[in-house]
Scaffold this motif. Structure first.
Motif: not given
Length: 125
Positions: A34-40, A42-52
């Motif tokens: 997996a890789v996780a990164f901040h959404d460009i 964001p829809q909330a103060p913390h918005h992280i995407l996790v992708i396989p």
């Protein structure tokens, strides 16, 4: 434009390009599964995407075709990212949009982690 999750994987999608290093991302986690990164956007103060790291369009594609190690590694990564971001308390939301009706925009399985404020009801009424 929403994505049909039954379509074949498109290796030119934005997440595939991030995985290949062709597009930058503010990564917060990376391992074999997996890789996780901040959404460009964001829809909330913390918005992280996790992708396989594998080429999967949807949850159905992933659960039916990924190896047991890929599935376990991805699920564990989502938990590790939430813990590392410090959002376990007071809580966070996981969201995976799959298909046209759900508004999936990128044809690569991804889970959104939203946190940092009360998020309201699950669905708009």
């Amino acid at each position: 434009m929403p994505i049909d999750p039954t379509l074949p994987y498109d290796d030119q999608n934005v997440f595939a390009k991030i995985l290949r290093g062709e597009i930058p991302a503010k990564k917060v986690y990376e391992d074999d599964y997996a890789v996780a990164f901040h959404d460009i956007a964001p829809q909330a103060p913390h918005h992280i995407l996790v992708i396989p790291t594998g080429a999967y369009v949807s949850w159905d594609d992933f659960s039916g075709n990924a190896s047991d190690a890929e599935i376990a590694g991805f699920v564990r990564a989502v938990g590790a990212v939430a813990r590392a971001a410090g959002v376990v308390e007071p809580g966070y939301r996981l969201l995976a949009n799959i298909g046209v009706d759900a508004g999936q925009e990128v044809p690569h399985l991804h889970v959104h982690i939203f946190a940092g404020r009360p998020l309201g009801p699950m669905l708009a009424r």
